[in-house]
Design a protein around this motif. Structure first.
Motif, PDB file in Angstrom:
ATOM      1  N   GLY A   1      47.032  71.626  36.088  1.00  0.00           N
ATOM      2  CA  GLY A   1      46.533  71.679  34.865  1.00  0.00           C
ATOM      3  C   GLY A   1      45.394  72.318  34.604  1.00  0.00           C
ATOM      4  O   GLY A   1      44.695  72.467  33.413  1.00  0.00           O
ATOM      5  N   VAL A   2      44.471  72.646  35.638  1.00  0.00           N
ATOM      6  CA  VAL A   2      43.156  73.085  35.600  1.00  0.00           C
ATOM      7  C   VAL A   2      43.264  74.685  35.767  1.00  0.00           C
ATOM      8  O   VAL A   2      43.601  75.180  36.857  1.00  0.00           O
ATOM      9  N   SER A   3      42.591  75.487  34.817  1.00  0.00           N
ATOM     10  CA  SER A   3      42.606  76.984  35.014  1.00  0.00           C
ATOM     11  C   SER A   3      41.672  77.239  36.049  1.00  0.00           C
ATOM     12  O   SER A   3      40.717  76.714  36.536  1.00  0.00           O
ATOM     13  N   PRO A   4      41.909  78.471  36.658  1.00  0.00           N
ATOM     14  CA  PRO A   4      40.842  79.123  37.694  1.00  0.00           C
ATOM     15  C   PRO A   4      39.751  79.243  37.070  1.00  0.00           C
ATOM     16  O   PRO A   4      38.421  79.074  37.876  1.00  0.00           O
ATOM     17  N   ASP A   5      39.403  79.460  35.957  1.00  0.00           N
ATOM     18  CA  ASP A   5      38.105  79.733  35.245  1.00  0.00           C
ATOM     19  C   ASP A   5      37.320  78.319  35.247  1.00  0.00           C
ATOM     20  O   ASP A   5      35.970  78.311  35.449  1.00  0.00           O
ATOM     21  N   VAL A   6      38.028  77.244  35.020  1.00  0.00           N
ATOM     22  CA  VAL A   6      37.360  75.957  34.988  1.00  0.00           C
ATOM     23  C   VAL A   6      36.945  75.515  36.407  1.00  0.00           C
ATOM     24  O   VAL A   6      35.888  74.940  36.728  1.00  0.00           O
ATOM     25  N   ALA A   7      37.858  75.703  37.131  1.00  0.00           N
ATOM     26  CA  ALA A   7      37.722  75.410  38.559  1.00  0.00           C
ATOM     27  C   ALA A   7      36.506  75.938  39.243  1.00  0.00           C
ATOM     28  O   ALA A   7      35.780  75.578  40.031  1.00  0.00           O
ATOM     29  N   LYS A   8      36.104  77.252  38.759  1.00  0.00           N
ATOM     30  CA  LYS A   8      35.086  77.985  39.426  1.00  0.00           C
ATOM     31  C   LYS A   8      33.559  77.444  38.801  1.00  0.00           C
ATOM     32  O   LYS A   8      32.408  77.882  39.410  1.00  0.00           O
ATOM     33  N   ILE A   9      33.850  76.681  37.689  1.00  0.00           N
ATOM     34  CA  ILE A   9      32.415  75.978  37.337  1.00  0.00           C
ATOM     35  C   ILE A   9      31.880  75.026  38.400  1.00  0.00           C
ATOM     36  O   ILE A   9      32.466  74.142  38.684  1.00  0.00           O
ATOM     37  N   PRO A  10      30.589  75.292  38.699  1.00  0.00           N
ATOM     38  CA  PRO A  10      30.075  74.329  39.766  1.00  0.00           C
ATOM     39  C   PRO A  10      29.855  72.880  39.349  1.00  0.00           C
ATOM     40  O   PRO A  10      29.510  72.945  38.204  1.00  0.00           O
ATOM     41  N   MET A  11      30.128  72.232  40.319  1.00  0.00           N
ATOM     42  CA  MET A  11      29.827  70.762  39.966  1.00  0.00           C
ATOM     43  C   MET A  11      28.331  70.661  40.082  1.00  0.00           C
ATOM     44  O   MET A  11      27.695  70.968  41.060  1.00  0.00           O
ATOM     45  N   PRO A  12      28.083  69.543  39.345  1.00  0.00           N
ATOM     46  CA  PRO A  12      26.603  69.158  39.313  1.00  0.00           C
ATOM     47  C   PRO A  12      26.124  68.398  40.848  1.00  0.00           C
ATOM     48  O   PRO A  12      26.783  67.965  41.592  1.00  0.00           O
ATOM     49  N   GLU A  13      24.863  68.663  41.196  1.00  0.00           N
ATOM     50  CA  GLU A  13      24.228  68.174  42.311  1.00  0.00           C
ATOM     51  C   GLU A  13      23.391  66.967  41.857  1.00  0.00           C
ATOM     52  O   GLU A  13      22.504  67.381  41.194  1.00  0.00           O
TER      53      GLU A  13
ATOM     54  N   GLN B   1      38.283  79.664  24.632  1.00  0.00           N
ATOM     55  CA  GLN B   1      37.851  80.400  23.593  1.00  0.00           C
ATOM     56  C   GLN B   1      36.651  81.140  24.095  1.00  0.00           C
ATOM     57  O   GLN B   1      36.196  82.140  23.665  1.00  0.00           O
ATOM     58  N   ILE B   2      35.781  80.840  25.274  1.00  0.00           N
ATOM     59  CA  ILE B   2      34.714  81.427  25.530  1.00  0.00           C
ATOM     60  C   ILE B   2      34.984  82.006  27.027  1.00  0.00           C
ATOM     61  O   ILE B   2      34.113  82.663  27.574  1.00  0.00           O
ATOM     62  N   LYS B   3      36.099  81.710  27.714  1.00  0.00           N
ATOM     63  CA  LYS B   3      36.061  82.230  29.033  1.00  0.00           C
ATOM     64  C   LYS B   3      36.293  83.623  29.372  1.00  0.00           C
ATOM     65  O   LYS B   3      35.745  84.312  30.277  1.00  0.00           O
ATOM     66  N   ASN B   4      36.527  84.579  28.303  1.00  0.00           N
ATOM     67  CA  ASN B   4      36.538  85.958  28.239  1.00  0.00           C
ATOM     68  C   ASN B   4      35.307  86.718  27.891  1.00  0.00           C
ATOM     69  O   ASN B   4      35.134  87.882  27.901  1.00  0.00           O
ATOM     70  N   MET B   5      34.335  85.846  27.546  1.00  0.00           N
ATOM     71  CA  MET B   5      33.216  86.507  26.887  1.00  0.00           C
ATOM     72  C   MET B   5      32.146  87.034  27.764  1.00  0.00           C
ATOM     73  O   MET B   5      32.079  86.288  29.049  1.00  0.00           O
ATOM     74  N   ASP B   6      31.500  87.816  27.537  1.00  0.00           N
ATOM     75  CA  ASP B   6      30.688  88.775  28.461  1.00  0.00           C
ATOM     76  C   ASP B   6      29.295  87.970  28.347  1.00  0.00           C
ATOM     77  O   ASP B   6      28.975  87.306  27.215  1.00  0.00           O
ATOM     78  N   ASP B   7      28.196  87.995  29.345  1.00  0.00           N
ATOM     79  CA  ASP B   7      27.093  87.557  29.045  1.00  0.00           C
ATOM     80  C   ASP B   7      26.789  86.281  28.881  1.00  0.00           C
ATOM     81  O   ASP B   7      26.025  85.788  28.005  1.00  0.00           O
ATOM     82  N   VAL B   8      27.981  85.416  29.328  1.00  0.00           N
ATOM     83  CA  VAL B   8      27.976  83.706  29.010  1.00  0.00           C
ATOM     84  C   VAL B   8      27.676  83.073  30.433  1.00  0.00           C
ATOM     85  O   VAL B   8      28.585  83.751  31.241  1.00  0.00           O
TER      86      VAL B   8
ATOM     87  N   THR C   1      26.767  76.400  22.925  1.00  0.00           N
ATOM     88  CA  THR C   1      27.805  75.265  22.417  1.00  0.00           C
ATOM     89  C   THR C   1      28.361  74.746  23.758  1.00  0.00           C
ATOM     90  O   THR C   1      28.452  75.023  24.781  1.00  0.00           O
ATOM     91  N   ARG C   2      28.626  73.499  23.328  1.00  0.00           N
ATOM     92  CA  ARG C   2      29.283  72.616  24.198  1.00  0.00           C
ATOM     93  C   ARG C   2      30.559  73.071  24.569  1.00  0.00           C
ATOM     94  O   ARG C   2      31.566  73.327  23.513  1.00  0.00           O
ATOM     95  N   VAL C   3      31.100  72.804  25.728  1.00  0.00           N
ATOM     96  CA  VAL C   3      32.629  73.285  26.119  1.00  0.00           C
ATOM     97  C   VAL C   3      33.311  72.097  26.822  1.00  0.00           C
ATOM     98  O   VAL C   3      33.383  72.428  28.112  1.00  0.00           O
ATOM     99  N   GLU C   4      33.377  70.990  26.254  1.00  0.00           N
ATOM    100  CA  GLU C   4      33.838  70.020  27.088  1.00  0.00           C
ATOM    101  C   GLU C   4      35.224  69.534  26.604  1.00  0.00           C
ATOM    102  O   GLU C   4      35.740  68.491  26.905  1.00  0.00           O
ATOM    103  N   SER C   5      36.021  70.633  26.245  1.00  0.00           N
ATOM    104  CA  SER C   5      37.344  70.411  26.002  1.00  0.00           C
ATOM    105  C   SER C   5      38.102  71.784  26.498  1.00  0.00           C
ATOM    106  O   SER C   5      37.251  72.850  26.706  1.00  0.00           O
ATOM    107  N   GLN C   6      39.406  71.714  26.933  1.00  0.00           N
ATOM    108  CA  GLN C   6      40.070  72.837  27.403  1.00  0.00           C
ATOM    109  C   GLN C   6      40.061  73.885  26.388  1.00  0.00           C
ATOM    110  O   GLN C   6      39.998  75.230  26.666  1.00  0.00           O
ATOM    111  N   ASP C   7      40.487  73.309  25.248  1.00  0.00           N
ATOM    112  CA  ASP C   7      40.514  74.487  24.233  1.00  0.00           C
ATOM    113  C   ASP C   7      39.204  75.280  24.032  1.00  0.00           C
ATOM    114  O   ASP C   7      39.266  76.455  23.790  1.00  0.00           O
ATOM    115  N   ARG C   8      37.927  74.679  23.788  1.00  0.00           N
ATOM    116  CA  ARG C   8      36.740  75.429  23.827  1.00  0.00           C
ATOM    117  C   ARG C   8      36.688  76.411  24.823  1.00  0.00           C
ATOM    118  O   ARG C   8      36.107  77.440  24.817  1.00  0.00           O
ATOM    119  N   MET C   9      36.693  75.754  26.181  1.00  0.00           N
ATOM    120  CA  MET C   9      36.805  76.726  27.194  1.00  0.00           C
ATOM    121  C   MET C   9      37.580  77.898  27.195  1.00  0.00           C
ATOM    122  O   MET C   9      37.209  79.065  27.624  1.00  0.00           O
TER     123      MET C   9
END
Length: 572
Positions: free
Chosen positions: A41-53, A300-307, A290-298
Motif C-alpha cells: 500500500g506504500v508507493s515507491p515515492d513515499v518509501a523514498k522519503i527519508p525517515m527522521p533521525e 498530488q505533489i509527487k511529480n512536481m519539479d523543484d520540490v 504545504t503539509r503532506v501527511e496523507s496519501q492523497d496529498r502526496m
C-alpha cells in the motif's frame, strides 16, 4: 521554522493540516525504517522519503552566509486569527503563536536536544540569584525596543506577570502556570534588569516569560478588545512587522527598526485556505510549503519539479476534546463509553494509510510524547472495547432502542462531532468514528464547519466532540499539567476536572527534581484523563513539501530557527 512560544496551543485537526498551527519540529525514536521493497500500500515515492533521525534537523539548516537577501515566503493557515493577543484565553488559536514568532519578543532558543539558551537579541542572561526565596535576575539587551521606539524594560516583565497571574479578575489569562507563584517583579540596577521574586518556587523557570507583553496590555479593556482585528505594530518587537492584515490574508515585512541581524526575507505572505485550496495553491506555485501527511496529498505533489519533502518526528498529540453541554456528555461514564468505542489503531491506519509510517505506541499522555525517554502511558484503561462501552451505558439505565441507539427517558444518546475544513482524510476519519460510535449505541452526528470557525467554536463550546491537536514546544511539557487540566486554566476548554486534580497538577512545578516532578505530573494527568475531557489519539510525524532551496524551515528537533535566518539558499 521552529516556533519558540512554549505554551501548549490548540489547533484545528484537519488531519491533513497546513502550515501554521503545527509543530514543525521533533526528535525521538518512532516510525519504521525505509526498506528496499515498499510495504504493502506504500508507493515507491513515499518509501523514498527519508525517515527522521533522532537529534537531527531536517529543515535544510544553513548558515546566514549561505542564505541570500530578498524574496518572499508564501504560506497558508487554515484561519487568520481574529484575536492577535496570544496572552488572552479568548484566543484559543495556535496560529497567533506562529505570527508572534516573527513579530514579538521571544526570550529563549532551544537546541535540537531541548537545552534552553537566551535569545541574545532580547535576553542577555537569566540567573538564579537566590533559592530561598527563589529569585531570578533577567538582563535585557539594551538595544531591544518596541516598534514605537519605547525601550523593552523590566516593565514588560511586570505587565506579563500582572496579566497572566490570575490574581486580577480584570484579565483572562491564557495560562497562569508559574505566574501565579510570583510575589513581585521589580526594577534591578537599571531599567534593563528585571528581578523576579517567587512566593513559592517554580521549576523550571524557563517555562515562564518565554514571550513578553507590551505594558499597554495592562489596560484591561485593551487587553480584551484591543487586539481583535488589530495587529498594533507599534506594540510589537521582532524581525518582521505587519504590512497588512485581514480575515483572509496577512503580509509581514522586514522590520526596518529591528536591531538584530537583518532578516533575509523581504516578506512573508500568509493566506487563509482550506486544505484542498492549499494543495492546489502549492501545485500552482502560489505557496512555498504545504503539509503532506496523507496519501492523497502526496499523490498530488509527487511529480512536481523543484520540490523537496521533509519529514521529522512531531511534537503534537492529536486528540478528541469533549464538551459537557449535551445531556449525554455531561456524564463522565458516557464520555468514557465513547472513548472505549474509539478504535484508535484503526484511526491511525486511516490517518497514515500509504504513508510508510506505523507508530509503535499510541499516546497515553497529552504533554509527554511516546518517543521521549520520560514517557509514561497515563491511560492504561483506554483500550478499544465495544462491550465495555455498552456496559457503561446499560449500567446507568440506558437501553438499546430504535436504530440500535441507546435511549433513556425518551431521549436518544445523541452527540455532535464537529469537523473542520474540506479535507478528504478528515472526512474519512469522522465517518469512521461515526461508525464506531454506532457500534456502541451512540448516535454521532457530523457537523462540518469552515476552518475559519475554529476559534469561535472553541470559545462558544458548541460541540460534543471536536478533533484538535495540542503542541508541546519544548521538552518541559510535563510542567503544563495545570495549564492543560486545571479547572481554573483558560487552556482547559473542556471544563472537565476537579479541585483535587487542580492541587495535584499545581504541585508539579514546586518540585525541583525533574524525575520527581515528572512522577507527580503523571499522577495528575492519569487522574485528569480518567475523567475523559480529552482522548489522545495519535502522535504524528511532520511531513512538508517545500519549494527547493528554502533554508532553515521545517522539522528541526526542539531547535529554534531564527526568523531572520529563514530564506532562500544561495546557488552553489
Amino acid at each position: 521554522m521552529r516556533f519558540k512560544k512554549t505554551l501548549a496551543t490548540l489547533c484545528a485537526l484537519s488531519f491533513a493540516a497546513m502550515a501554521g498551527c503545527s509543530s514543525e519540529d521533533g526528535s525521538g525514536n518512532g516510525g519504521n525504517a525505509v526498506t528496499a521493497e515498499p510495504p504493502a500500500g506504500v508507493s515507491p515515492d513515499v518509501a523514498k522519503i527519508p525517515m527522521p533521525e533522532e537529534g537531527t534537523r531536517h529543515d535544510n539548516p544553513q548558515a546566514r552566509k549561505n542564505v541570500k537577501f530578498g524574496g518572499s515566503l508564501k504560506l497558508a493557515f487554515p484561519e487568520i486569527p481574529p484575536n492577535l493577543n496570544s496572552f488572552s484565553a479568548d484566543n484559543p488559536s495556535g496560529y497567533v503563536g506562529n505570527l508572534d514568532s516573527w513579530t514579538s519578543p521571544q526570550l529563549w532558543d532551544f537546541t535540537v536536544g531541548g537545552q534552553p539558551k537566551p535569545d541574545k537579541d532580547y535576553l542577555l542572561s537569566a540567573t538564579v540569584v537566590s533559592k530561598s526565596p527563589e529569585v531570578i535576575k533577567y538582563r535585557l539587551n539594551p538595544k531591544a525596543h518596541w516598534n514605537n521606539g519605547d525601550p523593552i524594560t523590566w516593565k514588560a516583565f511586570e505587565a506579563t506577570w500582572k496579566t497572566q497571574s490570575g490574581k486580577s479578575k480584570k484579565y483572562n489569562p491564557s495560562s497562569t502556570t508559574g505566574y501565579e507563584r510570583i510575589k513581585s517583579v521589580k526594577k534591578g540596577k537599571n531599567a534593563h534588569e528585571a528581578v523576579v521574586t517567587f512566593d513559592k518556587p517554580f521549576y523550571p523557570y524557563q517555562e515562564i516569560f518565554t514571550q513578553l507583553e507590551n505594558p499597554k496590555n495592562l489596560d484591561p479593556a485593551f487587553f480584551k478588545k484591543g487586539w481583535v482585528g488589530h495587529p498594533n505594530n507599534g506594540l510589537l518587537a521582532g524581525p518582521f512587522k505587519y504590512k497588512s492584515y485581514s480575515k483572509t490574508k496577512v503580509v509581514l515585512e522586514r522590520n526596518k527598526d529591528w536591531w538584530g541581524a537583518k532578516p533575509k526575507l523581504d516578506t512573508i505572505v500568509i493566506r487563509a485556505m482550506e486544505d484542498q485550496a492549499s494543495i492546489n495553491a502549492f501545485q500552482n506555485g502560489e505557496l512555498d510549503e504545504t503539509r503532506v501527511e496523507s496519501q492523497d496529498r502526496m499523490k498530488q505533489i509527487k511529480n512536481m519539479d523543484d520540490v523537496q519533502v521533509r519529514r521529522g518526528f512531531g511534537t503534537q498529540v492529536s486528540m478528541y476534546m469533549m464538551g459537557q453541554g449535551s445531556e449525554v456528555f455531561k456524564n463522565t461514564y458516557a464520555r468514557k463509553a465513547f472513548a472505549l468505542a474509539t478504535d484508535r489503531r484503526e484511526l491511525t491506519k486511516i490517518k497514515f494509510q500509504g504513508m510508510n509510517w506505523d507508530p509503535e505506541k499510541l499516546p497515553g499522555s497529552m504533554n509527554v510524547l511516546p518517543w521521549m525517554p520520560t514517557y509514561k502511558n497515563n491511560t492504561p484503561w483506554l483500550k478499544h472495547s465495544v462491550d465495555k462501552a455498552k456496559k457503561l451505558m446499560t449500567d446507568h439505565g440506558w437501553k438499546l432502542g430504535e436504530g440500535g441507539y441507546f435511549q433513556k427517558n425518551g431521549k436518544t444518546a445523541k452527540i455532535t462531532y464537529v469537523n473542520f475544513g474540506n479535507s478528504s482524510s478528515g472526512a474519512a476519519l469522522a465517518r469512521a468514528q461515526q461508525a464506531m460510535a454506532k457500534q456502541a449505541g451512540l448516535k454521532m452526528v457530523i457537523d462540518t464547519r469552515s476552518t475559519s470557525d475554529f476559534s469561535s467554536t472553541l470559545n462558544e463550546g458548541s460541540y460534543d466532540v471536536v478533533a484538535v491537536s495540542t503542541e508541546t514546544r519544548d521538552p518541559f511539557g510535563y510542567v503544563l499539567a495545570c495549564s492543560m487540566y486545571c479547572t481554573t486554566s483558560g487552556n482547559n476548554s473542556t471544563g472537565v476536572g476537579t479541585k483535587k486534580i487542580d492541587a495535584m497538577a499545581k504541585k508539579v512545578t514546586t518540585i525541583a527534581d525533574p524525575k520527581k516532578a515528572m512522577a507527580q505530573a503523571n499522577k495528575a494527568e492519569a487522574a485528569a484523563l480518567n475523567l475523559v475531557g480529552y482522548i489522545p489519539l495519535f502522535n504524528s510525524p511532520v511531513t512538508y513539501a517545500v519549494t527547493k532551496g528554502l533554508a532553515n524551515y521545517g522539522p528541526s528537533g526542539w531547535a529554534s530557527a531564527e526568523p531572520e535566518d529563514i530564506g532562500w539558499q544561495k546557488s552553489k
